[in-house]
Enzyme design. Structure first.
Site, PDB file in Angstrom:
ATOM      1  CB  SER A 214       5.673  41.480 -31.990  1.00  0.00           C
ATOM      2  OG  SER A 214       5.392  40.521 -32.953  1.00  0.00           O
TER       3      SER A 214
ATOM      4  CG  HIS B  29       1.614  38.855 -29.183  1.00  0.00           C
ATOM      5  ND1 HIS B  29       2.653  38.844 -28.285  1.00  0.00           N
ATOM      6  CD2 HIS B  29       2.181  38.681 -30.402  1.00  0.00           C
ATOM      7  CE1 HIS B  29       3.792  38.673 -28.937  1.00  0.00           C
ATOM      8  NE2 HIS B  29       3.521  38.567 -30.221  1.00  0.00           N
TER       9      HIS B  29
ATOM     10  CD  GLU C  32       2.385  38.805 -24.435  1.00  0.00           C
ATOM     11  OE1 GLU C  32       2.850  39.306 -23.400  1.00  0.00           O
ATOM     12  OE2 GLU C  32       2.845  39.054 -25.566  1.00  0.00           O
TER      13      GLU C  32
ATOM     14  CG  ASN D 213       8.065  39.866 -28.668  1.00  0.00           C
ATOM     15  OD1 ASN D 213       8.815  38.931 -28.913  1.00  0.00           O
ATOM     16  ND2 ASN D 213       6.887  40.001 -29.251  1.00  0.00           N
TER      17      ASN D 213
HETATM   18  N1  LIG Z   1       6.799  36.089 -36.799  1.00  0.00           N
HETATM   19  C1  LIG Z   1       6.498  35.862 -35.550  1.00  0.00           C
HETATM   20  O1  LIG Z   1       7.014  34.937 -34.901  1.00  0.00           O
HETATM   21  C2  LIG Z   1       5.453  36.713 -34.866  1.00  0.00           C
HETATM   22  C3  LIG Z   1       4.946  36.282 -33.626  1.00  0.00           C
HETATM   23  C4  LIG Z   1       3.906  37.021 -33.037  1.00  0.00           C
HETATM   24  C5  LIG Z   1       3.448  38.170 -33.656  1.00  0.00           C
HETATM   25  N2  LIG Z   1       3.981  38.585 -34.856  1.00  0.00           N
HETATM   26  C6  LIG Z   1       3.422  39.777 -35.483  1.00  0.00           C
HETATM   27  O2  LIG Z   1       2.504  39.353 -36.486  1.00  0.00           O
HETATM   28  C7  LIG Z   1       2.470  40.332 -37.543  1.00  0.00           C
HETATM   29  C8  LIG Z   1       2.801  39.658 -38.853  1.00  0.00           C
HETATM   30  O3  LIG Z   1       4.102  39.130 -38.756  1.00  0.00           O
HETATM   31  P1  LIG Z   1       4.612  37.963 -39.736  1.00  0.00           P
HETATM   32  O4  LIG Z   1       5.814  37.369 -39.094  1.00  0.00           O
HETATM   33  O5  LIG Z   1       3.468  37.075 -40.112  1.00  0.00           O
HETATM   34  O6  LIG Z   1       5.053  38.838 -41.005  1.00  0.00           O
HETATM   35  P2  LIG Z   1       5.276  38.356 -42.500  1.00  0.00           P
HETATM   36  O7  LIG Z   1       6.257  39.288 -43.087  1.00  0.00           O
HETATM   37  O8  LIG Z   1       5.562  36.890 -42.563  1.00  0.00           O
HETATM   38  O9  LIG Z   1       3.839  38.577 -43.188  1.00  0.00           O
HETATM   39  C9  LIG Z   1       3.219  39.813 -43.298  1.00  0.00           C
HETATM   40  C10 LIG Z   1       2.191  39.715 -44.408  1.00  0.00           C
HETATM   41  O10 LIG Z   1       1.397  40.927 -44.398  1.00  0.00           O
HETATM   42  C11 LIG Z   1       1.096  41.218 -45.742  1.00  0.00           C
HETATM   43  N3  LIG Z   1       0.654  42.608 -45.855  1.00  0.00           N
HETATM   44  C12 LIG Z   1       1.396  43.748 -45.857  1.00  0.00           C
HETATM   45  N4  LIG Z   1       0.601  44.830 -46.006  1.00  0.00           N
HETATM   46  C13 LIG Z   1      -0.674  44.369 -46.087  1.00  0.00           C
HETATM   47  C14 LIG Z   1      -1.940  44.997 -46.250  1.00  0.00           C
HETATM   48  N5  LIG Z   1      -2.065  46.333 -46.366  1.00  0.00           N
HETATM   49  N6  LIG Z   1      -3.042  44.226 -46.323  1.00  0.00           N
HETATM   50  C15 LIG Z   1      -2.937  42.870 -46.226  1.00  0.00           C
HETATM   51  N7  LIG Z   1      -1.762  42.227 -46.057  1.00  0.00           N
HETATM   52  C16 LIG Z   1      -0.645  42.955 -45.992  1.00  0.00           C
HETATM   53  C17 LIG Z   1       2.387  40.911 -46.490  1.00  0.00           C
HETATM   54  O11 LIG Z   1       2.162  40.774 -47.885  1.00  0.00           O
HETATM   55  C18 LIG Z   1       2.806  39.594 -45.807  1.00  0.00           C
HETATM   56  O12 LIG Z   1       2.264  38.457 -46.464  1.00  0.00           O
HETATM   57  C19 LIG Z   1       3.466  41.429 -37.154  1.00  0.00           C
HETATM   58  O13 LIG Z   1       2.765  42.459 -36.510  1.00  0.00           O
HETATM   59  C20 LIG Z   1       4.396  40.699 -36.187  1.00  0.00           C
HETATM   60  O14 LIG Z   1       5.016  41.574 -35.284  1.00  0.00           O
HETATM   61  C21 LIG Z   1       4.966  37.879 -35.480  1.00  0.00           C
END
Ligand SMILES: NC(=O)c1ccc[n+]([C@@H]2O[C@H](COP(=O)([O-])OP(=O)(O)OC[C@H]3O[C@@H](n4cnc5c(N)ncnc54)[C@H](O)[C@@H]3O)[C@@H](O)[C@H]2O)c1
Length: 296
Positions: free
Chosen positions: A118, A139, A151, A189
């Site tokens: 993000s 993104h 994005e 963001n």
């Molecule tokens: N939540 C949102 O609305 C949103 C929107 C756009 C982008 N993002 C981005 O997407 C990414 C993920 O966010 P999220 O909200 O899904 O987080 P989340 O916490 O829901 O999920 C993250 C997952 O990654 C896993 N993980 C951690 N280390 C790992 C590894 N070494 N190998 C494989 N899996 C691993 C965790 O076990 C978890 O299941 C982040 O970079 C976040 O900034 C989030």
């Protein structure tokens, strides 16, 4: 491009896997925890059922979509045939640098490495690999199967070829890609998080309650959901991580996360995914809220 690897099966990873699989790509979904993979498959199945209920998918297409997804707890088993890897693991710089160095070792030479970060610098992530020209930001927005925007973020070294490939591929997923340069928070963001942080500040200062703040923004500004509910859906830990990246990246106090947000994350109140944030998401209430959002 046919074989996609998605790293991380959380909020975003399950949606990204779902979206590629529904567009006939084969997807290897990787997470460190088997329970997160099981939960992701359950969420994808529920979301496919919702699309069927709206008349936009058949049972046969649902079966094909689920058949396109395999799950792995070790990236070593998932990466060797990848054409594109989309990393959607926890928003943490050190973790992403480690994952990209590992993906660089394991993935075929021509494989493009994308991150769904993000806010973290694509240029810095790319520098952890020996193929920075093949590293790009992709993104997606939450919930991925529904939101049209992606994005597409060019790092300093991202090649035109890599950019064009990912831009065109996003259209094949039914998304609308937008070209963005690599600065903290990108566009989405950089604009959204200060608004969410200000909504938290407004609550923290006692100007109004949670529902009142969200109602003002929904009915007064025609936002489909209020900023505090949106923060719960994004994940309060993710919001905090993004604000910290922008605060560090611009050295500007206007991005400093509000202390209430910091406290809630420390207390484990991360929003929908932990069952509590600004709202209560205990099992029955969670199902009701999520389904309302999807059916909108
Ligand atoms: N939540 C949102 O609305 C949103 C929107 C756009 C982008 N993002 C981005 O997407 C990414 C993920 O966010 P999220 O909200 O899904 O987080 P989340 O916490 O829901 O999920 C993250 C997952 O990654 C896993 N993980 C951690 N280390 C790992 C590894 N070494 N190998 C494989 N899996 C691993 C965790 O076990 C978890 O299941 C982040 O970079 C976040 O900034 C989030």
């Amino acid at each position: 491009m046919k074989n996609i690897v998605v790293i991380g099966a959380g909020t975003m990873g399950n949606g990204i896997a779902h979206t590629f699989a529904q567009s006939s790509f084969t997807v290897n979904l990787v997470d460190v925890k088997q329970e997160n993979l099981d939960k992701a498959l359950k969420t994808i199945t529920t979301n496919l059922d919702r699309i069927i209920a709206k008349g936009n998918l058949t049972e046969e297409e649902k079966a094909q979509t689920l058949g396109n997804i395999k799950t792995f707890t070790d990236i070593k088993d998932a990466a060797p045939t990848a054409d594109l890897i989309v990393e959607a693991a926890t928003e943490n710089l050190d973790l992403k640098l480690r994952i990209f160095a590992q993906m660089d070792e394991l993935a075929p030479e021509n494989c493009i490495l994308a991150t769904n970060t993000s806010s973290i610098s694509i240029t810095q992530i790319a520098a952890a690999t020996k193929r920075p020209e093949k590293v790009i930001g992709m993104h997606f927005m939450n919930p991925v199967p529904i939101m049209k925007l992606v994005e597409i973020i060019k790092g300093y070294s991202t090649s035109k070829d890599t950019f064009d490939t990912i831009f065109e591929m996003s259209k094949k997923l039914g998304k609308v890609p937008v070209e963005v340069n690599d600065y903290p928070g990108f566009v989405a963001n950089r604009i959204l998080m200060p608004m969410i942080n200000e909504a938290i500040e407004t609550l923290y200062n006692g100007v109004a309650g949670v529902e009142e703040i969200d109602t003002v923004m929904k009915l007064g500004m025609a936002h489909p959901m209020g900023p505090l509910q949106l923060a719960d859906f994004i994940g309060l830990d993710v919001c905090l991580a993004i604000l910290n990246v922008m605060y560090d990246g611009f050295k500007n106090p206007k991005y400093a996360p509000n202390p209430l947000l910091v406290n809630m994350v420390m207390a484990g109140k991360k929003g929908v995914k932990s069952g509590e944030g600004f709202y209560d998401y205990s099992e029955s209430k969670k199902a009701e809220k999520v389904s309302k959002m999807f059916l909108k």
